[in-house]
Structure formats: C-alpha cells, structure tokens
Design an enzyme around this catalytic site. Structure first.
Site, PDB file in Angstrom:
ATOM      1  N   ARG A  62      31.091  53.205  35.136  1.00  0.00           N
ATOM      2  CA  ARG A  62      31.842  53.844  34.050  1.00  0.00           C
ATOM      3  C   ARG A  62      32.541  52.856  33.130  1.00  0.00           C
ATOM      4  NH1 ARG A  62      31.093  57.066  37.805  1.00  0.00           N
ATOM      5  NH2 ARG A  62      31.453  55.193  38.993  1.00  0.00           N
ATOM      6  N   THR A  63      33.270  51.928  33.707  1.00  0.00           N
ATOM      7  CA  THR A  63      34.120  51.071  32.870  1.00  0.00           C
ATOM      8  C   THR A  63      33.253  50.211  31.959  1.00  0.00           C
ATOM      9  OG1 THR A  63      35.637  51.053  34.735  1.00  0.00           O
ATOM     10  CG2 THR A  63      36.102  49.508  32.954  1.00  0.00           C
ATOM     11  N   LYS A  91      26.840  27.231  39.249  1.00  0.00           N
ATOM     12  CA  LYS A  91      26.713  25.755  39.209  1.00  0.00           C
ATOM     13  C   LYS A  91      28.060  25.093  39.462  1.00  0.00           C
ATOM     14  CE  LYS A  91      23.507  26.416  35.407  1.00  0.00           C
ATOM     15  NZ  LYS A  91      23.471  26.295  33.942  1.00  0.00           N
ATOM     16  N   ARG A 112      36.640  42.392  34.465  1.00  0.00           N
ATOM     17  CA  ARG A 112      36.828  42.983  35.807  1.00  0.00           C
ATOM     18  C   ARG A 112      36.556  41.887  36.821  1.00  0.00           C
ATOM     19  NH1 ARG A 112      34.628  48.529  38.372  1.00  0.00           N
ATOM     20  NH2 ARG A 112      36.315  49.235  37.029  1.00  0.00           N
ATOM     21  N   HIS A 140      44.431  48.955  37.242  1.00  0.00           N
ATOM     22  CA  HIS A 140      43.304  49.395  36.406  1.00  0.00           C
ATOM     23  C   HIS A 140      43.929  50.153  35.225  1.00  0.00           C
ATOM     24  CE1 HIS A 140      39.381  50.432  35.167  1.00  0.00           C
ATOM     25  NE2 HIS A 140      38.892  50.997  36.252  1.00  0.00           N
TER      26      HIS A 140
HETATM   27  N1   CP Z   1      36.463  54.412  37.414  1.00  0.00           N
HETATM   28  C1   CP Z   1      35.855  53.224  37.472  1.00  0.00           C
HETATM   29  O1   CP Z   1      36.488  52.172  37.297  1.00  0.00           O
HETATM   30  O2   CP Z   1      34.529  53.280  37.727  1.00  0.00           O
HETATM   31  P1   CP Z   1      33.534  52.039  37.768  1.00  0.00           P
HETATM   32  O3   CP Z   1      33.934  51.204  38.970  1.00  0.00           O
HETATM   33  O4   CP Z   1      32.166  52.611  37.897  1.00  0.00           O
HETATM   34  O5   CP Z   1      33.731  51.254  36.501  1.00  0.00           O
END
Ligand code: CP
Length: 364
Positions: A62-63, A91, A112, A140
C-alpha cells in the site's frame, strides 16, 4: 525559523506524528479533501517536473504503490528501489551515503526502513524533505494521517470518539503513531487491547497519561467492544519479534468475525492499516462495519496533500545547533544509532529525562 510555505504547515520533513500540532494535522486533512475535488489539469501542475524517490528497504504494498500513484497523479515522476539486493548497499555503501546520492536525484525522499529512527537520520542527513513511510517498530505517520482522515470522513468528527486499538501494541508502528496523534484531540477514550506482554511502549504511555484523554487497558476485546465507535485492528508483526519473544503465543490473539461483532454498536467501524493475516475474518468485509479498504484508498488524497506541502519546502540546516549529548547510547536495541557509524544523539528534558533524538524513545 520561518519557511516560505503555508503558515499552517511549517514542517520540513514528516518523520514523527509527534512533530505535528493539531492544527497541522487538520490542515493536511482539509487539504486532502480539497485535492480530491481538483480537476486533472490542476492536479498535474502540483508536482510537474518534480521527482520523488521511494526508498523501500522493507516490503510494502500500500504505502509504496499509493505514494507512486499519488505522485504520478500530481504530474510528478518517481525513482527508487524496493529490493536492496539490487543496490550498491550490497557492495558496502552506507545508508547515509545512499541518501546523499539520492539527494541529488530527487526533490522529496520517501523512506521505509526496518530500524527505528532511520527516517530521522535520513532527514538530518539531506537537504531535501524526507517522509517517513514506516521506521521499524517506531512510527508510521502518513498511515496515521490517512487513518484520521478516514475517521473524520466517516464520523464527521474525531473528538469524543471511543476508539479501540487491538493487537500487538508493543511492536506495531501504526498503533504508536495513531495513539500519539489522538492525544492532540479532545474527549477521546482509548481502549488498549493487547496480550499483557505486548502493551504500548513506556514512552507513548507517558504521553497518553499527560493528555486529557482517558485510556483503558484490557486483554479481552469482548469486554470493551460494545463501547467502541472505532475498532482499529493490527497485525501481529512476526518480523519485529526478538528471538526471546514468543510470536507463537501471540499470533492467534484475536480474530474479529461476524459473531463477535454481534455485540458491537450498529455504527462501529472496523479499521486496519493492512495487510491483515488472521485478525479480521473475510466475512466481515461484506458488513457495514468494514472500513479498511476505504481507509487504504484514502492514502492517495492524504499523501498528495503532504507532497503538495513538502514540495514547497526550503530546508534549513538540521540539528547540529541542538543541545544533544553524544556520550550516552540509546537503550533501544533496534534504534539505527547502533547500526551506523554515527554518534548517539540524546537530548535531556527539563525534568532530566533522556530521549534518543533518532527513535524518540526514553533512555533507561
Ligand atoms: N499499511 C501499510 O503500511 O501497508 P504496506 O506495508 O503494504 O505498505
């Protein structure tokens, strides 16, 4: 320091939801509403000619996809990676050198990473705005903004709601950011439902205790379900359990199904950042309670509202002027400060408590 962009949004990076005031959260939610109503020709002007880097050191559906879609719908383009085995990290290139390269290639960096505090380190390292798309067991924040947008759309308010957070409150970052954000709102009752060994981290509980909102801790969802307006479920994230923590014991904590929901309010909304595993039975999808797919779709306007603000940012030189202690190590073993050849940065509050600059955790 003043920025030459919206006075209602003075952040240079989106790292922690704690950096947001209530007014800043509300500004993003209202901008997200407005952006949904823009014509395609107006939308595509917002990021025209701009490049957003999506650096995913950890899996995402999703993100990653919603950021990519949000950027492209605003007329921008994306670069990035989601498989570090294809990058020069293999590397031996460092995290910070990688960021310094990307700084030259993109206007905004979305990151992320599996380690707590990685987004703060990234924001300190480069002069382009950084958006935290999830840092380890920590936060998050963009998930939280879209969660709040979804609640507001559904109930026409956030103040006064009774909200249950149910799952692994210790490790699962969407719970952390949402609990912190709700402390800005009024007359919220927060029901914290988890196995007792997976309760909220102390740093967050301290903030909840200082807020004017009530919170109730239970291990059995059935006891509080009839009270709730929102049931916010979360996954038990196997990947964040340490070797000495029992995932097997926790993994079947709860499954929300139609039978369980018989005791809920008619208007209860069930939310989940997704992916789900066994926390919500598929049969719930067809009920009026299910809000989680709409929640996932709301990622687009909310992330677009953030991108619209951050593209205007001229970042100032970060943190070196802050009064930070480097002689003390962060006690959070999963903080990025242990993994990189970087100095620890700990700051001391007026009541002499120590917090890590990167992961934000109390140093104990
Ligand atoms: N909600 C969420 O962060 O989903 P993903 O881990 O799929 O990005």
């Amino acid at each position: 320091m003043k920025n030459n962009f919206s006075k209602k949004f003075s952040l240079e990076d989106v790292v922690s939801i704690s950096d947001f005031s209530r007014a800043q959260i509300e500004h993003i939610l209202s901008q997200a509403q407005k952006i949904q109503k823009l014509s395609v020709s107006k939308k595509t002007q917002i990021l025209k000619g701009k490049v957003v880097a999506l650096l995913f050191f950890e899996p995402s559906t999703r993100t990653k996809l919603s950021f990519a879609s949000a950027v492209q719908q605003l007329g921008g383009s994306v670069i990035g990676f989601d498989d570090i085995s294809t990058t020069s990290l293999v590397k031996g290139e460092s995290f910070t050198d990688t960021l310094k390269m990307v700084e030259g290639y993109a206007d905004i960096v979305v990151i992320r990473h599996p380690l707590d505090g990685s987004a703060r380190l990234a924001a300190d390292t480069i002069s382009k705005p950084v958006i935290n798309a999830g840092d380890g067991r920590n936060q998050h924040p963009t998930q939280t903004l879209l969660d709040l947008f979804t609640i507001q759309e559904s109930f026409k308010k956030i103040d006064g709601l009774k909200i249950g957070l149910c799952g692994d409150l210790k490790h699962y970052r969407p719970f952390h950011s949402l609990a912190l954000a709700l402390s800005c709102f009024k007359n919220i009752t927060l029901y914290l439902v988890s196995p007792s060994h997976l309760d909220l981290p102390k740093t967050i509980r301290e903030i909840l205790a200082k807020s004017n909102n009530a919170f109730v801790e239970v291990t059995d969802l059935k006891k509080v379900l009839p009270e709730l307006d929102v049931l916010y479920m979360g996954r038990i994230p196997k990947e964040y359990f340490a070797e000495d923590e029992s995932f097997e014991q926790a993994k079947n904590f709860i499954t929300v199904d139609k039978v369980l929901l018989e005791s809920a309010k008619k208007n209860l909304k069930v939310m989940h950042p997704l992916p789900r595993v066994t926390e919500i039975a598929q049969e719930v999808d067809e009920t009026e309670h299910a809000l989680y797919f709409q929640q996932a779709a709301n990622a687009i306007p909310v992330r677009q509202a953030l991108l619209q603000e951050l593209i205007k940012v001229k970042k100032h030189k970060p943190v070196n002027s802050l009064n930070l202690i480097s002689e003390i190590q962060c006690t959070n073993k999963t903080c990025i400060s242990h993994q990189e050849s970087i100095e620890p940065k700990i700051h001391e509050t007026v009541n002499q408590k120590l917090y890590c600059h990167y992961c934000g955790k109390l140093v104990e």
